[in-house]
Motif scaffolding. Structure first.
Motif, PDB file in Angstrom:
ATOM      1  N   LYS A   1       0.812  -1.222   0.000  1.00 22.94           N
ATOM      2  CA  LYS A   1       0.000   0.000   0.000  1.00 22.94           C
ATOM      3  C   LYS A   1       0.848   1.277   0.000  1.00 22.94           C
ATOM      4  CE  LYS A   1      -3.805  -2.218   2.529  1.00 22.94           C
ATOM      5  NZ  LYS A   1      -4.600  -2.230   3.786  1.00 22.94           N
ATOM      6  N   LEU A   2       2.149   1.139   0.181  1.00 23.54           N
ATOM      7  CA  LEU A   2       3.004   2.324   0.242  1.00 23.54           C
ATOM      8  C   LEU A   2       3.143   2.947  -1.149  1.00 23.54           C
ATOM      9  CD1 LEU A   2       5.775   1.048   2.686  1.00 23.54           C
ATOM     10  CD2 LEU A   2       3.837   2.541   3.197  1.00 23.54           C
ATOM     11  N   ALA A   3       2.918   4.238  -1.228  1.00 29.27           N
ATOM     12  CA  ALA A   3       2.932   4.948  -2.504  1.00 29.27           C
ATOM     13  C   ALA A   3       4.319   4.920  -3.134  1.00 29.27           C
ATOM     14  CB  ALA A   3       2.483   6.386  -2.294  1.00 29.27           C
ATOM     15  N   GLY A   4       4.359   4.664  -4.430  1.00 25.55           N
ATOM     16  CA  GLY A   4       5.613   4.689  -5.166  1.00 25.55           C
ATOM     17  C   GLY A   4       6.314   3.365  -5.268  1.00 25.55           C
ATOM     18  N   VAL A   5       5.797   2.347  -4.586  1.00 21.39           N
ATOM     19  CA  VAL A   5       6.425   1.024  -4.609  1.00 21.39           C
ATOM     20  C   VAL A   5       5.906   0.236  -5.803  1.00 21.39           C
ATOM     21  CG1 VAL A   5       6.722  -1.160  -3.380  1.00 21.39           C
ATOM     22  CG2 VAL A   5       6.733   1.005  -2.123  1.00 21.39           C
ATOM     23  N   ARG A   6       6.826  -0.309  -6.600  1.00 23.16           N
ATOM     24  CA  ARG A   6       6.440  -1.085  -7.776  1.00 23.16           C
ATOM     25  C   ARG A   6       6.070  -2.512  -7.416  1.00 23.16           C
ATOM     26  NH1 ARG A   6      10.721  -3.467 -12.087  1.00 23.16           N
ATOM     27  NH2 ARG A   6      11.405  -4.347 -10.088  1.00 23.16           N
ATOM     28  N   LYS A   7       6.909  -3.123  -6.558  1.00 21.60           N
ATOM     29  CA  LYS A   7       6.749  -4.547  -6.289  1.00 21.60           C
ATOM     30  C   LYS A   7       7.175  -4.860  -4.856  1.00 21.60           C
ATOM     31  CE  LYS A   7       8.203  -7.114  -9.629  1.00 21.60           C
ATOM     32  NZ  LYS A   7       9.120  -7.845 -10.536  1.00 21.60           N
ATOM     33  N   VAL A   8       6.484  -5.801  -4.224  1.00 24.45           N
ATOM     34  CA  VAL A   8       6.875  -6.309  -2.915  1.00 24.45           C
ATOM     35  C   VAL A   8       7.289  -7.763  -3.081  1.00 24.45           C
ATOM     36  CG1 VAL A   8       6.161  -6.806  -0.546  1.00 24.45           C
ATOM     37  CG2 VAL A   8       5.314  -4.746  -1.688  1.00 24.45           C
ATOM     38  N   LEU A   9       8.537  -8.034  -2.786  1.00 27.43           N
ATOM     39  CA  LEU A   9       9.075  -9.391  -2.888  1.00 27.43           C
ATOM     40  C   LEU A   9       8.951 -10.073  -1.541  1.00 27.43           C
ATOM     41  CD1 LEU A   9      12.356  -8.467  -4.809  1.00 27.43           C
ATOM     42  CD2 LEU A   9      10.153  -9.104  -5.799  1.00 27.43           C
ATOM     43  N   THR A  10       8.433 -11.285  -1.501  1.00 29.67           N
ATOM     44  CA  THR A  10       8.303 -12.003  -0.240  1.00 29.67           C
ATOM     45  C   THR A  10       9.183 -13.255  -0.271  1.00 29.67           C
ATOM     46  OG1 THR A  10       6.397 -13.307  -0.999  1.00 29.67           O
ATOM     47  CG2 THR A  10       5.938 -11.192   0.056  1.00 29.67           C
ATOM     48  N   VAL A  11       9.925 -13.450   0.798  1.00 32.79           N
ATOM     49  CA  VAL A  11      10.776 -14.627   0.953  1.00 32.79           C
ATOM     50  C   VAL A  11      10.314 -15.360   2.202  1.00 32.79           C
ATOM     51  CG1 VAL A  11      13.119 -15.493   1.195  1.00 32.79           C
ATOM     52  CG2 VAL A  11      12.700 -13.401  -0.121  1.00 32.79           C
ATOM     53  N   ALA A  12       9.584 -16.440   2.011  1.00 32.43           N
ATOM     54  CA  ALA A  12       9.070 -17.226   3.131  1.00 32.43           C
ATOM     55  C   ALA A  12      10.066 -18.324   3.477  1.00 32.43           C
ATOM     56  CB  ALA A  12       7.709 -17.831   2.768  1.00 32.43           C
ATOM     57  N   ASN A  13      10.568 -18.271   4.690  1.00 30.35           N
ATOM     58  CA  ASN A  13      11.552 -19.252   5.140  1.00 30.35           C
ATOM     59  C   ASN A  13      11.512 -19.281   6.665  1.00 30.35           C
ATOM     60  OD1 ASN A  13      13.896 -20.715   5.828  1.00 30.35           O
ATOM     61  ND2 ASN A  13      14.998 -19.978   4.016  1.00 30.35           N
ATOM     62  N   GLU A  14      11.429 -20.460   7.247  1.00 29.89           N
ATOM     63  CA  GLU A  14      11.397 -20.577   8.702  1.00 29.89           C
ATOM     64  C   GLU A  14      12.644 -19.965   9.341  1.00 29.89           C
ATOM     65  OE1 GLU A  14       9.169 -21.403  10.921  1.00 29.89           O
ATOM     66  OE2 GLU A  14       7.679 -21.696   9.330  1.00 29.89           O
ATOM     67  N   ALA A  15      13.735 -19.935   8.593  1.00 30.74           N
ATOM     68  CA  ALA A  15      14.965 -19.335   9.117  1.00 30.74           C
ATOM     69  C   ALA A  15      14.808 -17.831   9.318  1.00 30.74           C
ATOM     70  CB  ALA A  15      16.126 -19.608   8.160  1.00 30.74           C
ATOM     71  N   ASN A  16      13.799 -17.241   8.658  1.00 26.77           N
ATOM     72  CA  ASN A  16      13.575 -15.795   8.758  1.00 26.77           C
ATOM     73  C   ASN A  16      12.542 -15.432   9.826  1.00 26.77           C
ATOM     74  OD1 ASN A  16      15.341 -15.501   6.599  1.00 26.77           O
ATOM     75  ND2 ASN A  16      13.700 -15.520   5.075  1.00 26.77           N
ATOM     76  N   ALA A  17      12.202 -16.396  10.664  1.00 29.44           N
ATOM     77  CA  ALA A  17      11.188 -16.135  11.693  1.00 29.44           C
ATOM     78  C   ALA A  17      11.632 -15.044  12.655  1.00 29.44           C
ATOM     79  CB  ALA A  17      10.874 -17.414  12.461  1.00 29.44           C
ATOM     80  N   HIS A  18      12.942 -14.914  12.844  1.00 31.85           N
ATOM     81  CA  HIS A  18      13.494 -13.886  13.727  1.00 31.85           C
ATOM     82  C   HIS A  18      14.550 -13.108  12.950  1.00 31.85           C
ATOM     83  CE1 HIS A  18      11.422 -15.841  17.035  1.00 31.85           C
ATOM     84  NE2 HIS A  18      11.951 -16.977  16.646  1.00 31.85           N
ATOM     85  N   PRO A  19      14.588 -11.785  13.122  1.00 34.98           N
ATOM     86  CA  PRO A  19      15.477 -10.932  12.305  1.00 34.98           C
ATOM     87  C   PRO A  19      16.938 -10.995  12.735  1.00 34.98           C
ATOM     88  CG  PRO A  19      14.282  -9.577  13.876  1.00 34.98           C
ATOM     89  CD  PRO A  19      13.748 -10.971  14.037  1.00 34.98           C
ATOM     90  N   LEU A  20      17.621 -12.050  12.358  1.00 32.66           N
ATOM     91  CA  LEU A  20      19.047 -12.189  12.641  1.00 32.66           C
ATOM     92  C   LEU A  20      19.836 -11.670  11.441  1.00 32.66           C
ATOM     93  CD1 LEU A  20      19.141 -15.791  14.173  1.00 32.66           C
ATOM     94  CD2 LEU A  20      18.963 -13.612  15.380  1.00 32.66           C
ATOM     95  N   ALA A  21      20.700 -10.718  11.665  1.00 33.68           N
ATOM     96  CA  ALA A  21      21.441 -10.097  10.569  1.00 33.68           C
ATOM     97  C   ALA A  21      22.260 -11.113   9.789  1.00 33.68           C
ATOM     98  CB  ALA A  21      22.352  -8.997  11.124  1.00 33.68           C
TER      99      ALA A  21
END
Length: 312
Positions: A52-72
């Motif tokens: 919904k953010l104005a000016g954004v062309r595409k939202v890429l989603t990466v679904a992975n259980e490893a991404n459940a927590h934001p570890l750099a």
């Protein structure tokens, strides 16, 4: 030609407002495209908000259980793979961004531009130095991707009237095994988030004690405001350090900031210099906070606050 990839910050299935501010910074580049990537175990709800953010062309989603927590160390290699074809990779200058983006920059073999305040050109930006007392213009190498964190206090959130495409993708990246999530220790509160709140009430050493700080919380609740604190109040044990505002705490830009019992050390002023209206209440008329306050009230906070609460 500029193509910007923004790494979305989110928690518990909700998009953080800092991502919308990154979009505003990206728009200042007048880029050809702005895309957002959402890395999560289940990115659907966050992606819907980001679209919904104005000016954004595409939202890429990466679904992975490893991404459940934001570890750099886990997110970084994936962002680097996704960064191929983009000239700029942006993240917010929040705890999340400060943790992740240096990893991305290192893996891409470039230097990070930190705390972007303004965009001068595709590779020139301004950022604060000396605790915000000076502004410097920095130039990023033109032959490498620009990795930058956006100073959220300097940008307004992008409008939410967009309709970007959401695209599911998979990323083949070697994820480290030496870093793992153990637990998240965080205080729970029904109050607005300190870094994104429109109104903030902060208390300082003048409040006197942890028990007395209840008057700050009660007043903030009357205003529907977030609660902050000076470093002196945090060091004295009145409140936990996640409420600290200032150079070594959170840099914020609310529409209204009320400083109660805060003297106004330069480190604290650094954290609120982008606030809209600053109100100071302190019994010492010589406090430095009055020099930058739009409205100043000299008085005993324990007498003034009950009167203000009654008026509210």
């Amino acid at each position: 030609m500029s193509n910007v990839l923004i790494v979305a910050e989110h928690l518990d299935g909700r998009l953080n407002g800092s991502t919308a501010k990154c979009v505003s910074a990206a728009q200042a580049l007048s880029p050809d495209t702005i895309d957002i990537v959402v890395l999560a175990a289940d990115p659907a709800s966050v992606a819907a908000e980001a679209a919904k953010l104005a000016g954004v062309r595409k939202v890429l989603t990466v679904a992975n259980e490893a991404n459940a927590h934001p570890l750099a160390q886990v997110l970084g290699p994936q962002v680097v793979k996704l960064a191929e074809g983009y000239s700029h990779v942006f993240g917010p200058s929040t705890t999340f961004g400060k943790d992740l983006m240096p990893v991305v920059a290192a893996l891409l073999g470039t230097a990070q531009v930190s705390d972007v305040m303004t965009v001068e050109s595709s590779h020139e930006f301004t950022r604060p130095i000396y605790a915000g007392n000076a502004i410097i213009t920095v130039k990023a190498p033109a032959d490498r991707p620009v990795v930058a964190t956006v100073r959220t206090a300097s940008w307004r959130e992008a409008a939410r009237d967009g309709d970007a495409v959401v695209e599911e993708i998979s990323v083949e990246a070697d994820l480290p095994a030496h870093t793992r999530f153990v637990e998240l220790a965080a205080g729970s509160s029904d109050r607005p988030d300190l870094q994104s709140a429109k109104r903030v009430v902060s208390g300082g050493r003048g409040v006197g004690s942890e028990e007395n700080f209840r008057i700050i919380f009660d007043f903030a609740d009357k205003l529907g405001a977030a609660v902050g604190a000076s470093r002196a109040a945090v060091d004295a044990g009145y409140v936990p350090n996640e409420l600290q505002v200032g150079q070594t705490g959170k840099i914020i830009a609310p529409e209204l900031y009320i400083a109660i019992g805060i003297s106004g050390a330069i480190q604290h002023l650094t954290g609120i210099k982008d606030a809209g209206t600053i109100v100071a209440i302190n019994k010492d008329p010589d406090s430095a906070i009055f020099e930058i306050a739009d409205i100043g009230l000299v008085g005993d906070l324990f007498k003034v606050l009950p009167e203000l609460e009654a008026a509210l």
